[in-house]
Design a protein around this motif. Structure first.
Motif, PDB file in Angstrom:
ATOM      1  N   PRO A   1       0.839  -1.210   0.000  1.00 41.42           N
ATOM      2  CA  PRO A   1       0.000   0.000   0.000  1.00 41.42           C
ATOM      3  C   PRO A   1       0.865   1.249   0.000  1.00 41.42           C
ATOM      4  N   ALA A   2       0.305   2.348  -0.486  1.00 47.18           N
ATOM      5  CA  ALA A   2       1.075   3.580  -0.630  1.00 47.18           C
ATOM      6  C   ALA A   2       1.658   4.042   0.707  1.00 47.18           C
ATOM      7  N   ARG A   3       0.919   3.862   1.803  1.00 47.20           N
ATOM      8  CA  ARG A   3       1.402   4.328   3.097  1.00 47.20           C
ATOM      9  C   ARG A   3       2.548   3.476   3.626  1.00 47.20           C
ATOM     10  N   ALA A   4       2.745   2.289   3.050  1.00 47.63           N
ATOM     11  CA  ALA A   4       3.812   1.403   3.523  1.00 47.63           C
ATOM     12  C   ALA A   4       5.110   1.596   2.754  1.00 47.63           C
TER      13      ALA A   4
ATOM     14  N   VAL B   1       5.306  -3.362   4.505  1.00 46.64           N
ATOM     15  CA  VAL B   1       4.040  -3.202   5.222  1.00 46.64           C
ATOM     16  C   VAL B   1       4.129  -1.954   6.088  1.00 46.64           C
ATOM     17  N   ALA B   2       2.966  -1.358   6.363  1.00 46.30           N
ATOM     18  CA  ALA B   2       2.936  -0.161   7.183  1.00 46.30           C
ATOM     19  C   ALA B   2       3.257  -0.480   8.633  1.00 46.30           C
ATOM     20  N   ASP B   3       2.795  -1.618   9.093  1.00 46.67           N
ATOM     21  CA  ASP B   3       3.061  -2.057  10.453  1.00 46.67           C
ATOM     22  C   ASP B   3       3.618  -3.442  10.375  1.00 46.67           C
ATOM     23  N   SER B   4       4.623  -3.762  11.136  1.00 45.81           N
ATOM     24  CA  SER B   4       5.292  -5.062  11.044  1.00 45.81           C
ATOM     25  C   SER B   4       5.152  -5.819  12.356  1.00 45.81           C
ATOM     26  N   PRO B   5       3.948  -6.333  12.657  1.00 43.28           N
ATOM     27  CA  PRO B   5       3.811  -7.123  13.868  1.00 43.28           C
ATOM     28  C   PRO B   5       4.544  -8.427  13.765  1.00 43.28           C
ATOM     29  N   VAL B   6       5.016  -8.935  14.888  1.00 31.81           N
ATOM     30  CA  VAL B   6       5.707 -10.213  14.902  1.00 31.81           C
ATOM     31  C   VAL B   6       4.672 -11.324  14.917  1.00 31.81           C
ATOM     32  N   PRO B   7       4.626 -12.184  13.907  1.00 38.11           N
ATOM     33  CA  PRO B   7       3.617 -13.229  13.833  1.00 38.11           C
ATOM     34  C   PRO B   7       3.853 -14.300  14.882  1.00 38.11           C
ATOM     35  N   ASP B   8       2.769 -14.915  15.296  1.00 32.27           N
ATOM     36  CA  ASP B   8       2.845 -16.011  16.258  1.00 32.27           C
ATOM     37  C   ASP B   8       3.107 -17.284  15.502  1.00 32.27           C
TER      38      ASP B   8
END
Length: 320
Positions: A167-170, A308-315
């Motif tokens: 996405p543009a924001r990322a 990605v705009a936010d990079s959460p750590v996956p479980d």
């Protein structure tokens, strides 16, 4: 003894493939898929196709296995149970019929090829002029160099296509962090990554150097490097870079551009991708070393996915 080994190997290949297809647990399916890739590499090795064996183990078992592990982790993070549902009987039967038909057609095609019809008798007399002994490298970098050059740009284009999904924001951020959230898995991946990344780099450099005369080459070396990079990233030993880093972009385009520049320089020697007499080996090794770096970095970023705009750590440690 050889016949018994081949029979056991074939049974193990069929067994791991069957389990990977029919088991409902995603993690178990991935584990058996990786085992299947390694066994296929042994099969190619027993047939004397060492270059194919290296590619199968590095890609089929290594890079693809890491890709599946990351896909499972991200699905778990989204709340997907990652279990296969009930499949209709007609779909199983249709898939079995299609696979059987394809296998019979493939076997009939391969068995119809006589040993005398190969290209070895054409390629062998031309190898001394290149100064190398590995005929696979000779074919890929000299006799069908057009295809190999285009493939390097196709791989780069695939990464551009993946980045275009961001996405543009990322943009131009980092891919989603592949780090394992489960404590034990994170520790194992981290320790393994710190040890194996330098080993992968040395092994990749050796595969390129040996590829002139022995099995190996830029593609096999690049997949080894990509596997080491992703394993280290999964354990938190290294972080994934932003997409606009100058050094990153230089690494991505270095191999294809050097390949293209040497090809254009060959026009003075008689034509595009024609190597000057006495310089063929040096130029081929130069192309291979730059290509292996670009291939390794490109494959690793393809597996990592778009920014990605936010990079959460996956479980990655959930049950699935």
């Amino acid at each position: 003894m050889s016949g018994a080994f081949d029979l056991i190997l074939c049974l193990m290949i069929l067994g791991t493939a069957g389990i990977a297809l029919f088991v409902r647990d995603a993690l178990a399916a991935i584990a058996f898929f990786i085992a299947f890739g390694n066994l296929m590499g042994l099969a190619w090795l027993s047939l004397g196709a060492v270059n194919v064996a290296l590619a199968e183990i590095a890609i089929g078992a290594g890079v693809t296995g890491i890709l599946l592990i990351l896909a499972r982790a991200r699905l778990l993070a989204l709340g997907d149970p990652v279990h296969s549902g009930d499949t209709p009987t007609w779909l199983w039967l249709g898939a079995f019929a299609a696979c059987t038909s394809f296998s019979v057609l493939l076997a009939a095609t391969v068995l119809s090829i006589t040993p005398e019809s190969g290209l070895d008798r054409v390629v062998a007399p031309l190898m001394p002029g290149l100064g190398i002994e590995n005929r696979v490298t000779g074919v890929l970098l000299a006799f069908r160099a057009y295809d190999t050059l285009l493939e390097s740009f196709v791989l780069l284009g695939a990464l551009v296509a993946v980045w275009s999904l961001a996405p543009a924001r990322a943009w131009p951020g980092r891919p989603a962090e592949p780090r394992m959230a489960d404590g034990q898995m994170h520790q194992v991946a981290g320790a393994s990554g710190r040890v194996l990344l330098p080993v992968a780099l040395v092994m990749a450099a050796y595969l390129v150097w040996a590829g002139s005369d022995l099995p190996g080459g830029a593609f096999q070396a690049g997949t080894v490097l990509a596997g080491g990079l992703m394993l280290a990233a999964m354990g938190g030993a290294i972080g994934l870079p932003r997409s606009d880093r100058p050094l990153l972009r230089a690494a991505l385009v270095l191999g294809p551009l050097v390949f293209l520049a040497i090809g254009l320089g060959g026009i003075a020697a008689g034509g595009f991708l024609i190597y000057p007499k006495g310089l063929a080996k040096a130029l081929i090794v130069t192309i291979e070393y730059t290509l292996f770096l670009s291939i390794g970095v490109t494959l690793a970023l393809l597996v990592a996915g778009p920014p990605v705009a936010d990079s959460p750590v996956p479980d990655a440690g959930g049950n699935g």
